[in-house]
Design an enzyme around this catalytic site. Sequence first.
Site, mmCIF file in Angstrom:
data_model
loop_
_atom_site.group_PDB
_atom_site.id
_atom_site.type_symbol
_atom_site.label_atom_id
_atom_site.label_comp_id
_atom_site.label_asym_id
_atom_site.label_seq_id
_atom_site.Cartn_x
_atom_site.Cartn_y
_atom_site.Cartn_z
ATOM 1 N N ASP A 1 8.476 -28.484 -36.299
ATOM 2 C CA ASP A 1 7.370 -29.379 -35.932
ATOM 3 C C ASP A 1 7.678 -30.107 -34.632
ATOM 4 O O ASP A 1 6.862 -30.885 -34.136
ATOM 5 C CB ASP A 1 7.003 -30.336 -37.083
ATOM 6 C CG ASP A 1 8.144 -31.232 -37.513
ATOM 7 O OD1 ASP A 1 9.242 -31.132 -36.931
ATOM 8 O OD2 ASP A 1 7.942 -32.046 -38.445
ATOM 9 N N SER A 2 8.847 -29.794 -34.025
ATOM 10 C CA SER A 2 9.121 -30.242 -32.650
ATOM 11 C C SER A 2 8.045 -29.715 -31.717
ATOM 12 O O SER A 2 7.897 -30.208 -30.590
ATOM 13 C CB SER A 2 10.505 -29.747 -32.188
ATOM 14 O OG SER A 2 10.617 -28.344 -32.352
ATOM 15 N N ASP B 1 8.545 -25.239 -40.622
ATOM 16 C CA ASP B 1 8.607 -26.630 -41.090
ATOM 17 C C ASP B 1 7.388 -27.011 -41.916
ATOM 18 O O ASP B 1 6.246 -26.703 -41.533
ATOM 19 C CB ASP B 1 8.621 -27.565 -39.869
ATOM 20 C CG ASP B 1 9.999 -28.094 -39.561
ATOM 21 O OD1 ASP B 1 10.884 -28.077 -40.440
ATOM 22 O OD2 ASP B 1 10.204 -28.537 -38.406
ATOM 23 N N LYS C 1 11.249 -25.186 -44.300
ATOM 24 C CA LYS C 1 12.183 -26.306 -44.082
ATOM 25 C C LYS C 1 11.482 -27.628 -44.368
ATOM 26 O O LYS C 1 10.312 -27.799 -44.037
ATOM 27 C CB LYS C 1 12.714 -26.295 -42.646
ATOM 28 C CG LYS C 1 13.635 -27.490 -42.334
ATOM 29 C CD LYS C 1 14.416 -27.289 -41.069
ATOM 30 C CE LYS C 1 13.708 -27.710 -39.801
ATOM 31 N NZ LYS C 1 13.321 -29.138 -39.745
ATOM 32 N N GLU D 1 12.313 -32.082 -44.447
ATOM 33 C CA GLU D 1 13.245 -33.147 -44.089
ATOM 34 C C GLU D 1 13.536 -34.062 -45.272
ATOM 35 O O GLU D 1 12.643 -34.386 -46.048
ATOM 36 C CB GLU D 1 12.666 -33.992 -42.940
ATOM 37 C CG GLU D 1 12.538 -33.227 -41.637
ATOM 38 C CD GLU D 1 12.087 -34.115 -40.472
ATOM 39 O OE1 GLU D 1 12.104 -35.357 -40.595
ATOM 40 O OE2 GLU D 1 11.712 -33.537 -39.435
ATOM 41 N N GLU E 1 21.203 -32.765 -38.243
ATOM 42 C CA GLU E 1 20.813 -33.160 -36.878
ATOM 43 C C GLU E 1 21.454 -34.484 -36.488
ATOM 44 O O GLU E 1 21.337 -35.483 -37.216
ATOM 45 C CB GLU E 1 19.272 -33.269 -36.800
ATOM 46 C CG GLU E 1 18.784 -33.679 -35.417
ATOM 47 C CD GLU E 1 17.283 -33.487 -35.206
ATOM 48 O OE1 GLU E 1 16.597 -32.946 -36.110
ATOM 49 O OE2 GLU E 1 16.799 -33.893 -34.133
HETATM 50 O O1 KIV Z 1 11.392 -29.354 -35.514
HETATM 51 C C1 KIV Z 1 12.427 -28.832 -35.076
HETATM 52 O O2 KIV Z 1 12.428 -28.073 -34.097
HETATM 53 C C2 KIV Z 1 13.668 -29.138 -35.762
HETATM 54 C C3 KIV Z 1 14.952 -28.832 -35.050
HETATM 55 C C4 KIV Z 1 15.133 -29.744 -33.914
HETATM 56 C C5 KIV Z 1 16.111 -28.812 -35.979
HETATM 57 O O3 KIV Z 1 13.648 -29.625 -36.852
#
Ligand code: KIV
Length: 272
Positions: A55-56, A94, A123, A125, A190
């Site tokens: 989600d970056s 994510d 994924k 968090e 992270e």
């Molecule tokens: O959202 C993302 O790209 C991430 C990475 C920075 C680990 O969670």
Amino acid sequence: MKPYASRVSEKKRLSVNDLQAMKNRDEKISCLTAYDASFSAVLDKAGIEVILVGDSLGMVFQGHTTTLPVTMDDMLYHTACVSRGCNRALVVADLPFMSYTSLLAAAENAARLIQSGGANMIKLEGARPDVVSFLVGNGVPVCGHLGLLPQFINCLGGYKVQGRELSDAERIISDAVSLEQAGAGLLILECVPASLAQTISQQLTIPVIGIGAGIDCDGQVLVLYDILNIGAGRRPKFSKDFMQGAASIEDAIRNYHIAVKEARFPTIEHSY
Ligand code: KIV
């Protein structure tokens, strides 16, 4: 460290079992983010083993200042683009902010990312062993994410290294153990001190992928645009411009992959 030699057929889609086997034989795992089919294909060709549709994308692709505005529809769109671009890398997608507040929401959203997006793993968090065990029990491979949690930015008050205090470090270790016990197949750590990441990587059986977590994790992930030196912002200390000395974008990505596999990246210079 054993010399890098991939034993997996180039045609076969990598699985969580392949990543586990890499950890077991002390082979580093290479991971990068991607948000579209073209970069996904370049990463796949370069040998990157895990492609993270993070989600970056809210920050580096959409131009937001945090990952919080990213929606399930955004994640679905980008995950489908990435999945179409690669045929060997394991695609991890994510679950975005507030998309797993209940077990039902987590299951519905994970199902969308897998069934319509083509993701191979999801994924999420934070310390949510309840969600992890529910998803795994329903056939969804899960990657945990501890340390700096961008979805918690308003609680953390900034993008800072986590786990410097003993009590915080102990909490992160026990969260990591609880995620593994709940069935997570992979963990991203992270921005934590290198010594903490080393302890967790040694204590857990599952592979631990670091970003700003020192040299001793089982693999490394970075944001693609950071290693390509794209973007107006300051590159974080833990990243590196792989375009330097590279003849092309493909070359830079391959250099990153080989540097991770040969444990030449990261170094202590990129660690806390
Ligand atoms: O959202 C993302 O790209 C991430 C990475 C920075 C680990 O969670």
